[in-house]
Design an enzyme around this catalytic site. Structure first.
Site, short mmCIF file in Angstrom:
data_model
loop_
_atom_site.label_atom_id
_atom_site.label_comp_id
_atom_site.label_asym_id
_atom_site.label_seq_id
_atom_site.Cartn_x
_atom_site.Cartn_y
_atom_site.Cartn_z
N LYS A 183 -5.04 -4.79 -5.29
CA LYS A 183 -3.71 -4.40 -5.79
C LYS A 183 -3.48 -4.91 -7.22
CE LYS A 183 -2.94 -2.03 -2.18
NZ LYS A 183 -2.61 -2.42 -0.83
C1 LIG Z 1 -2.51 -2.02 0.71
C2 LIG Z 1 -1.39 -1.29 1.36
C3 LIG Z 1 -0.65 -1.85 2.41
C4 LIG Z 1 -1.05 -3.09 3.11
O1 LIG Z 1 -1.06 -4.20 2.33
P1 LIG Z 1 -1.68 -5.56 2.91
O2 LIG Z 1 -1.20 -6.59 1.95
O3 LIG Z 1 -3.16 -5.39 2.92
O4 LIG Z 1 -1.12 -5.75 4.28
C5 LIG Z 1 0.46 -1.18 2.87
N1 LIG Z 1 0.81 0.02 2.36
C6 LIG Z 1 0.12 0.60 1.38
C7 LIG Z 1 0.58 1.92 0.85
C8 LIG Z 1 -1.03 -0.02 0.88
O5 LIG Z 1 -1.77 0.60 -0.07
#
Ligand SMILES: *Cc1c(COP(=O)(O)O)cnc(C)c1O
Length: 384
Positions: A183
């Site tokens: 991210k």
């Molecule tokens: C990465 C992601 C998540 C989950 O995030 P985590 O921190 O891995 O739990 C949820 N929604 C979207 C759209 C994502 O891309």
């Protein structure tokens, strides 16, 4: 070139080491600092934020805190990662999918309106790829239908809608962020929830065993051994080891974002006049977080499909990915709710022709040039 390796600097490493030497490695002073720094960054309502161990945990905590459970329906998008929808199942509610808009690939307010029933308790909007969903229209539905708006902002740090940072709305609704390794800001694994102070106070209890006081306060000077369990809560707290990464990643975020925007501009310049390629859309009312650069192929202009396009990129040493395999074609959801691919034709049709190109701040201009050259070479070689 791997698809999305993180950018961790010496500052993050030193801060983690400092935590390890400090004698306090779980939720503590660095987590509190990261929460307040983050809240300030997104102008969170009441200046508060709740650091958790993932965005999934933040979404689950938000649903539980909002009291959503069996018999309730939550409307969300098929164009998302499974976590956004799994959490609705976790609380025993029914996920109701609404198809997406063909340009931004965000949930379509018209489809949301059509999906509302007397059981609808929440709309869970995902800011796909970092482009904010159409919040004005979604708020209008949430207000008339008396349901809450939850935002999955896993891609949307830092994005703005009509000038306001995502997570910083004065409505105080829950907004969940992800700090997963790929991210825009990473703590390895991690998440953050922003909401009104009242909602966050309850969410804090839900996210840590249902305990009325957290461990840091109990063991801190002047703390007390006493606590009460108010409900069977979860174990979702962020550690200071993760927060040590987060405080520095946040300080660097503006620089990361500037680089992301530069790369996007280079891709757009290179692909803008190519009839076989469709570029990402940015509506005038938003600031895009550019988590993903999603290219769409125009099938009639090429002799190969998306899958082979990705193989051709890999053969030229370029990693790419697909965001996302729509929820309704995954076996669990397909079988449980009897979906076919055409149940959500906009999501499915775009899925079939989309791919995500490398987009991370550590890419050099030369790396970006390599990606551009590979894409252009494939288009030239496989023109219909
Ligand atoms: C990465 C992601 C998540 C989950 O995030 P985590 O921190 O891995 O739990 C949820 N929604 C979207 C759209 C994502 O891309």
């Amino acid at each position: 070139m791997p698809f999305a390796p993180p950018l961790i600097g010496e500052e993050e490493i030193a801060e983690v080491v400092d935590t390890l030497r400090s004698g306090w490695i779980t939720t503590g002073p660095k987590t509190r600092q990261f929460e307040s720094d983050f809240a300030a960054y997104v102008q969170a309502p009441g200046g508060g934020a709740l650091a958790l161990n993932s965005c999934t945990a933040a979404l689950h905590t938000a649903l539980v805190t909002a009291g959503i459970g069996p018999g309730d329906e939550v409307i969300t998008t098929p164009m998302t990662f499974a976590a956004s929808v799994n959490v609705i199942e976790h609380v025993g509610a029914r996920p109701v999918l609404a198809d997406i808009e063909p340009d931004t690939l965000n949930i379509d307010p018209t489809a949301v309106e059509a999906a509302v029933t007397a059981r609808t308790r929440a709309i869970l909007a995902v800011h796909y790829a970092g482009h904010p969903a159409e919040l004005d229209a979604l708020w209008a539905i949430a207000d008339t239908r008396k349901c809450i708006l939850i935002e999955d902002a896993a891609h949307a740090l830092p994005a703005r809608y009509r000038g306001r940072p995502i997570g910083g709305g004065d409505r105080g609704n829950p907004v969940a962020f992800s700090f997963y390794a790929t991210k825009n800001l990473t703590t390895g694994e991690g998440g953050m929830l922003t909401a009104s102070p009242e909602f966050l106070a309850q969410a804090r209890i839900v996210s840590l065993h249902g305990m009325s006081r957290d461990a840091w306060k109990r063991y801190d000077k002047g703390g007390s051994w006493y606590y009460e369990v108010m409900l069977p809560g979860f174990k979702y707290n962020m550690t200071d080891i993760q927060a040590a990464l987060g405080v520095w990643q946040l300080r660097k975020l503006a620089r990361f974002q500037q680089r992301r925007a530069e790369i996007v501009a280079q891709y757009n310049r290179a692909f803008g006049n190519e009839p076989a390629l469709e570029l990402p859309v940015v509506r005038p009312e938003v600031d895009h977080a550019w988590h993903l650069y999603v290219l769409r192929l125009r099938p009639e202009a090429l002799s190969i499909g998306r899958d082979q396009f990705i193989q051709e990129l890999a053969a030229r040493n370029i990693g790419s990915s697909v965001h996302f395999i729509p929820i309704h074609i995954h076996p669990y959801y397909r079988d449980r709710y009897g979906f076919t691919p055409q149940s959500f034709p906009v999501a499915y049709g775009n899925y079939e022709r989309m791919l995500s190109l490398p987009l991370m701040p550590r890419l050099t201009d030369r790396d970006v040039g390599d990606v551009i050259e590979a894409v252009q070479d494939i288009v030239r070689s496989f023109r219909a």
